[in-house]
Design an enzyme around this catalytic site. Structure first.
Site, PDB file in Angstrom:
ATOM      1  N   TRP A  25      28.458   2.433  73.765  1.00 23.59           N
ATOM      2  CA  TRP A  25      28.117   1.161  73.089  1.00 23.59           C
ATOM      3  C   TRP A  25      28.942   0.962  71.822  1.00 23.59           C
ATOM      4  O   TRP A  25      29.184   1.928  71.086  1.00 23.59           O
ATOM      5  CB  TRP A  25      26.630   1.213  72.718  1.00 23.59           C
ATOM      6  CG  TRP A  25      26.210   0.197  71.718  1.00 23.59           C
ATOM      7  CD1 TRP A  25      26.344   0.286  70.354  1.00 23.59           C
ATOM      8  CD2 TRP A  25      25.598  -1.070  71.969  1.00 23.59           C
ATOM      9  NE1 TRP A  25      25.841  -0.855  69.758  1.00 23.59           N
ATOM     10  CE2 TRP A  25      25.380  -1.706  70.729  1.00 23.59           C
ATOM     11  CE3 TRP A  25      25.211  -1.742  73.136  1.00 23.59           C
ATOM     12  CZ2 TRP A  25      24.789  -2.965  70.615  1.00 23.59           C
ATOM     13  CZ3 TRP A  25      24.613  -2.990  73.021  1.00 23.59           C
ATOM     14  CH2 TRP A  25      24.411  -3.589  71.770  1.00 23.59           C
ATOM     15  N   ASP A  28      29.213  -3.887  65.407  1.00 19.57           N
ATOM     16  CA  ASP A  28      30.046  -4.431  64.320  1.00 19.57           C
ATOM     17  C   ASP A  28      31.384  -3.726  64.074  1.00 19.57           C
ATOM     18  O   ASP A  28      31.428  -2.490  64.007  1.00 19.57           O
ATOM     19  CB  ASP A  28      29.326  -4.316  62.961  1.00 19.57           C
ATOM     20  CG  ASP A  28      27.897  -4.730  62.989  1.00 19.57           C
ATOM     21  OD1 ASP A  28      27.409  -5.157  64.033  1.00 19.57           O
ATOM     22  OD2 ASP A  28      27.261  -4.602  61.938  1.00 19.57           O
ATOM     23  N   GLN A  44      30.780   0.245  64.808  1.00 23.02           N
ATOM     24  CA  GLN A  44      29.495   0.868  65.085  1.00 23.02           C
ATOM     25  C   GLN A  44      29.514   1.341  66.537  1.00 23.02           C
ATOM     26  O   GLN A  44      29.804   0.553  67.453  1.00 23.02           O
ATOM     27  CB  GLN A  44      28.370  -0.165  64.866  1.00 23.02           C
ATOM     28  CG  GLN A  44      28.192  -0.561  63.421  1.00 23.02           C
ATOM     29  CD  GLN A  44      27.464   0.505  62.646  1.00 23.02           C
ATOM     30  OE1 GLN A  44      26.251   0.604  62.701  1.00 23.02           O
ATOM     31  NE2 GLN A  44      28.201   1.323  61.912  1.00 23.02           N
ATOM     32  N   ARG A 152      21.787  -2.961  53.130  1.00 20.17           N
ATOM     33  CA  ARG A 152      22.840  -2.295  53.911  1.00 20.17           C
ATOM     34  C   ARG A 152      24.161  -3.056  53.945  1.00 20.17           C
ATOM     35  O   ARG A 152      24.262  -4.174  53.477  1.00 20.17           O
ATOM     36  CB  ARG A 152      22.343  -2.065  55.349  1.00 20.17           C
ATOM     37  CG  ARG A 152      21.940  -3.326  56.096  1.00 20.17           C
ATOM     38  CD  ARG A 152      21.527  -2.971  57.537  1.00 20.17           C
ATOM     39  NE  ARG A 152      20.962  -4.104  58.229  1.00 20.17           N
ATOM     40  CZ  ARG A 152      19.688  -4.434  58.230  1.00 20.17           C
ATOM     41  NH1 ARG A 152      18.809  -3.705  57.566  1.00 20.17           N
ATOM     42  NH2 ARG A 152      19.262  -5.502  58.902  1.00 20.17           N
ATOM     43  N   GLU A 209      23.123  -9.964  56.785  1.00 21.11           N
ATOM     44  CA  GLU A 209      23.852  -8.754  57.177  1.00 21.11           C
ATOM     45  C   GLU A 209      25.349  -8.935  56.908  1.00 21.11           C
ATOM     46  O   GLU A 209      25.868 -10.051  56.870  1.00 21.11           O
ATOM     47  CB  GLU A 209      23.621  -8.470  58.660  1.00 21.11           C
ATOM     48  CG  GLU A 209      22.143  -8.215  58.984  1.00 21.11           C
ATOM     49  CD  GLU A 209      21.912  -7.646  60.373  1.00 21.11           C
ATOM     50  OE1 GLU A 209      21.226  -6.620  60.477  1.00 21.11           O
ATOM     51  OE2 GLU A 209      22.414  -8.231  61.353  1.00 21.11           O
ATOM     52  N   TRP A 292      23.439  -9.778  69.635  1.00 24.93           N
ATOM     53  CA  TRP A 292      22.238  -8.972  69.816  1.00 24.93           C
ATOM     54  C   TRP A 292      21.355  -9.605  70.886  1.00 24.93           C
ATOM     55  O   TRP A 292      21.190 -10.820  70.916  1.00 24.93           O
ATOM     56  CB  TRP A 292      21.443  -8.868  68.494  1.00 24.93           C
ATOM     57  CG  TRP A 292      22.131  -7.991  67.502  1.00 24.93           C
ATOM     58  CD1 TRP A 292      22.694  -8.386  66.326  1.00 24.93           C
ATOM     59  CD2 TRP A 292      22.328  -6.582  67.597  1.00 24.93           C
ATOM     60  NE1 TRP A 292      23.239  -7.306  65.677  1.00 24.93           N
ATOM     61  CE2 TRP A 292      23.028  -6.183  66.429  1.00 24.93           C
ATOM     62  CE3 TRP A 292      22.001  -5.608  68.539  1.00 24.93           C
ATOM     63  CZ2 TRP A 292      23.398  -4.858  66.190  1.00 24.93           C
ATOM     64  CZ3 TRP A 292      22.375  -4.280  68.296  1.00 24.93           C
ATOM     65  CH2 TRP A 292      23.058  -3.929  67.135  1.00 24.93           C
TER      66      TRP A 292
HETATM   67  C1  FRU Z   1      24.704  -5.987  62.187  1.00 22.47           C
HETATM   68  C2  FRU Z   1      23.913  -4.717  61.932  1.00 22.47           C
HETATM   69  C3  FRU Z   1      24.135  -4.235  60.514  1.00 22.47           C
HETATM   70  C4  FRU Z   1      23.851  -2.761  60.628  1.00 22.47           C
HETATM   71  C5  FRU Z   1      24.416  -2.430  61.990  1.00 22.47           C
HETATM   72  C6  FRU Z   1      23.679  -1.348  62.708  1.00 22.47           C
HETATM   73  O1  FRU Z   1      24.957  -6.245  63.524  1.00 22.47           O
HETATM   74  O2  FRU Z   1      22.533  -4.923  62.220  1.00 22.47           O
HETATM   75  O3  FRU Z   1      23.341  -4.894  59.546  1.00 22.47           O
HETATM   76  O4  FRU Z   1      24.464  -2.015  59.621  1.00 22.47           O
HETATM   77  O5  FRU Z   1      24.360  -3.628  62.738  1.00 22.47           O
HETATM   78  O6  FRU Z   1      24.347  -0.953  63.853  1.00 22.47           O
END
Ligand code: FRU
Length: 469
Positions: A25, A28, A44, A152, A209, A292
């Site tokens: 997977w 971001d 990520q 974050r 975010e 998402w």
């Molecule tokens: C955005 C998010 C961020 C977080 C990350 C976690 O898509 O929700 O805020 O750091 O993804 O994977």
């Protein structure tokens, strides 16, 4: 027994020239930066499954923004400071060192996914490949008193000899906002305060975010991904949005006054952007080419998610333009078609499309012409983009979810359309990036593209086969 990375079982939807992880997977883009002759992009990443899980930072680098080399995972969670995940963040170069700033994610262990806390951490590297977590992490241990646990996605930059870090945040009253810290050395961070004030839940959401802040063409731009903005008419139709404010930074207290929030991309699959400055001064951006909670059929094959093409941002009359970086021309292989033609009503522009670029210039078109560009396979309809000249409106309909997305143009007509197709993605740039639609699609058969017009129109169109891995 040691856990094993998931493997890709079927290549049918794998992209040919976009950034993906080699397995598992991704979401971001993180840490986009130019360091020692290479562009670096992190993302990520959960390498153990096709679903989101404890976040790692995957890593790729490129000399030209076109050919990317996948590097070893840069950050792995599980230390005290990032027990349950290395969440999103950014990168900055200081002297000969590359610094990554990221959020440490921590659950309280009661199986409630919303019961967590977050802190901010740093890791560094001299070679741009191997990263060491800072021994005095976290660099920011805790959110400010008027903040909830949503704290974050640090973005760090330098301005007049001072380092600034902004964070996505939620105020105690449940509104999204951006807060700002400063530092002289990247190690000790002092809280400055809220950089923005949110207006209301429906208009600006409950959590902001992935904030990013930069000067562009004489204005200050705050790019961010708010959660919780309510759909209004033809706007904000995705689950979460990515967009921007244009405004002015008050440098004495680092507060930011801005105009209304505008979406950056009008498609279904665009989120969580990250920018960097290229050595030649261009502001470049990547987004996550998914959303998402949307369906991701590639999960059946052992992977999920990709990044958009790298794009260049510019600001004109308060509007952000986003066009593919010019380096992507290096992907062009043979020209499959290059013609000027008059279309009476309908014409197939190209077929057998898998990894292709298509450029259409509307050369002679009356201002009241309605047109539709359709992308279909020989077995199914996939996606249609229609231009309605009365409202200067573009309507994109995807057949898999039957949901439309809308965009408008300020120009008097659509004069150009540039389309990148890559196995399971379509990115459409109208008028040099004035309006953009980013979409995933899932079909094993190649696409054909047709143009339908409601009155005779002369177009020039070019089709290139693109290099793919
Ligand atoms: C955005 C998010 C961020 C977080 C990350 C976690 O898509 O929700 O805020 O750091 O993804 O994977």
């Amino acid at each position: 027994m040691e856990k094993e990375f998931i493997e890709v079982k079927n290549e049918r939807y794998r992209l040919g020239y976009h950034i993906m992880a080699s397995n598992g997977w991704i979401n971001d883009p993180n840490g986009f930066v130019y360091f020692n002759g290479y562009y670096h992009i992190f993302y990520q990443h959960h390498p153990y499954s096709e679903k989101w899980g404890p976040m790692h930072w995957g890593h790729a680098r490129s000399k030209d923004l076109v050919h990317w080399e996948t590097l070893p995972i840069a950050l792995t969670p599980g230390d005290v400071e990032d027990q349950d995940g290395c969440f999103s963040g950014s990168a900055i170069v200081k002297e000969d060192t590359l610094y990554l700033f990221y959020t440490g994610h921590h659950y309280y262990g009661d199986n409630d996914p919303d019961h967590f806390w977050q802190n901010q951490n740093m890791a560094y590297s001299k070679d741009g490949i191997h990263f060491t977590k800072y021994e005095h992490n976290p660099v920011i241990a805790k959110e400010p008193a008027d903040n909830t646990h949503h704290f974050r996605d640090p973005k760090v930059w330098e301005q007049n000899g001072v380092y600034y870090m902004i964070l996505g945040s939620q105020e105690n009253d449940g509104l999204g906002r951006v807060i700002i810290y400063r530092s002289k050395d990247l190690l000790d961070w002092e809280y400055v305060g809220p950089m923005t004030k949110a207006k209301s839940l429906a208009e600006e959401g409950f959590m902001w975010e992935c904030p990013d802040f930069f000067e562009l063409d004489g204005s200050s731009v705050l790019l961010l991904s708010p959660q919780g903005i309510e759909a209004r008419g033809k706007d904000y139709l995705n689950l979460f949005q990515t967009g921007y404010f244009v405004g002015t930074l008050n440098e004495s207290d680092m507060t930011y006054a801005h105009k209304e929030f505008k979406e950056l991309d009008r498609g279904h699959d665009f989120y969580a952007t990250q920018t960097t400055l290229a050595p030649d001064g261009r502001r470049l951006v990547f987004g996550w080419m998914d959303m998402w909670e949307s369906e991701m059929p590639e999960q059946a094959d052992g992977w999920a998610g990709a990044l958009t093409l790298p794009r260049e941002l510019s600001l004109k009359d308060g509007h952000l333009y986003m066009k593919p970086v010019r380096e992507l021309q290096a992907l062009r292989q043979e020209t499959q078609c290059d013609t000027v033609q008059k279309i009476e009503a309908e014409c197939e522009l190209a077929h057998e499309l898998k990894q292709h670029e298509l450029i259409i210039d509307f050369e002679k078109i009356s201002l009241d012409t309605a047109w539709t560009l359709s992308f279909d396979t020989n077995v199914a309809q996939v996606m249609h983009l229609t231009y309605d000249p009365k409202n200067h409106e573009l309507i994109l309909r995807r057949t898999d979810n039957n949901e439309a997305r809308y965009g408008t143009i300020q120009e008097e007509k659509v004069f150009s359309c540039q389309v990148f197709i890559d196995t399971s993605s379509i990115e459409i740039f109208l008028n040099d990036g004035e309006t953009v639609f980013t979409e995933r699609y899932y079909s094993e058969a190649p696409l054909a593209c047709r143009l339908t017009v409601d009155q005779p129109t002369t177009i020039a169109h070019t089709v290139y086969a693109l290099d793919s891995k």
